[in-house]
Design a protein around this motif. Structure first.
Motif, PDB file in Angstrom:
ATOM      1  N   ASN A 207      -8.377  -2.398  -1.874  1.00 13.81           N
ATOM      2  CA  ASN A 207      -8.321  -2.897  -3.247  1.00 13.81           C
ATOM      3  C   ASN A 207      -7.231  -3.949  -3.419  1.00 13.81           C
TER       4      ASN A 207
ATOM      5  N   HIS B 144       2.259   7.903  -6.096  1.00 16.88           N
ATOM      6  CA  HIS B 144       1.280   8.963  -6.356  1.00 16.88           C
ATOM      7  C   HIS B 144       1.405  10.120  -5.364  1.00 16.88           C
TER       8      HIS B 144
ATOM      9  N   THR C  73       0.833  -1.201   0.000  1.00 12.27           N
ATOM     10  CA  THR C  73       0.000   0.000   0.000  1.00 12.27           C
ATOM     11  C   THR C  73       0.866   1.248   0.000  1.00 12.27           C
TER      12      THR C  73
ATOM     13  N   ARG D  56      -8.457   2.909   0.901  1.00 12.90           N
ATOM     14  CA  ARG D  56      -9.060   2.351  -0.310  1.00 12.90           C
ATOM     15  C   ARG D  56      -8.034   1.515  -1.076  1.00 12.90           C
ATOM     16  N   THR D  57      -6.812   2.016  -1.149  1.00 11.17           N
ATOM     17  CA  THR D  57      -5.737   1.272  -1.812  1.00 11.17           C
ATOM     18  C   THR D  57      -5.489  -0.051  -1.102  1.00 11.17           C
TER      19      THR D  57
ATOM     20  N   ARG E 182       2.473   1.928  -3.364  1.00 13.45           N
ATOM     21  CA  ARG E 182       1.558   2.604  -4.293  1.00 13.45           C
ATOM     22  C   ARG E 182       1.357   4.069  -3.918  1.00 13.45           C
ATOM     23  N   LEU E 183       1.254   4.322  -2.626  1.00 13.81           N
ATOM     24  CA  LEU E 183       1.099   5.717  -2.194  1.00 13.81           C
ATOM     25  C   LEU E 183       2.307   6.549  -2.610  1.00 13.81           C
TER      26      LEU E 183
ATOM     27  N   TYR F 258      -7.639   7.623   0.704  1.00 12.87           N
ATOM     28  CA  TYR F 258      -6.980   7.010  -0.446  1.00 12.87           C
ATOM     29  C   TYR F 258      -6.133   5.813  -0.005  1.00 12.87           C
TER      30      TYR F 258
END
Length: 104
Positions: A66, A49, A42, A62-63, A45-46, A59
């Motif tokens: 998912n 972005h 997670t 949610r990541t 990915r953060l 966010y």
């Protein structure tokens, strides 16, 4: 803005939110090892972005969710040595009780 401040902000966010997200991941997986891996993915990915601005906590959650759902969806089946004795009974659709029969 000084160079590297985005990285400093990300490190601060990581330091303050890692444990919380890991507990959320544990609630989803039931395993501390899987929760640790899910939380690290997670944050990876953060980081890609970053900075995201307002709503970063939502966010992140949610990541995390998912990623968890993606892993469950593609989880391989585990074969067993024993074959069931027979298949479940097949009831033709016409013979199945209707939902409205419950109220009669």
């Amino acid at each position: 803005m000084r160079p590297g401040s985005d990285l400093d902000d990300f490190e601060d966010y990581f330091d303050h939110r890692f444990r919380t997200l890991r507990r959320t991941a544990y609630a989803l997986t039931g395993s501390w090892e899987q929760a640790e891996e899910l939380t690290q993915d997670t944050f990876a990915r953060l980081y890609r972005h970053w900075p995201r601005g307002a709503g970063i906590d939502a966010y992140a959650r949610r990541t995390l969710t998912n990623l968890f759902l993606d892993r469950r969806q593609y989880k391989a089946e585990i074969p067993t040595a024993d074959v069931p004795e027979r298949a479940a009974a097949f009831i033709p659709v016409a013979d199945q009780p209707k939902a409205c029969d419950h109220y009669r």
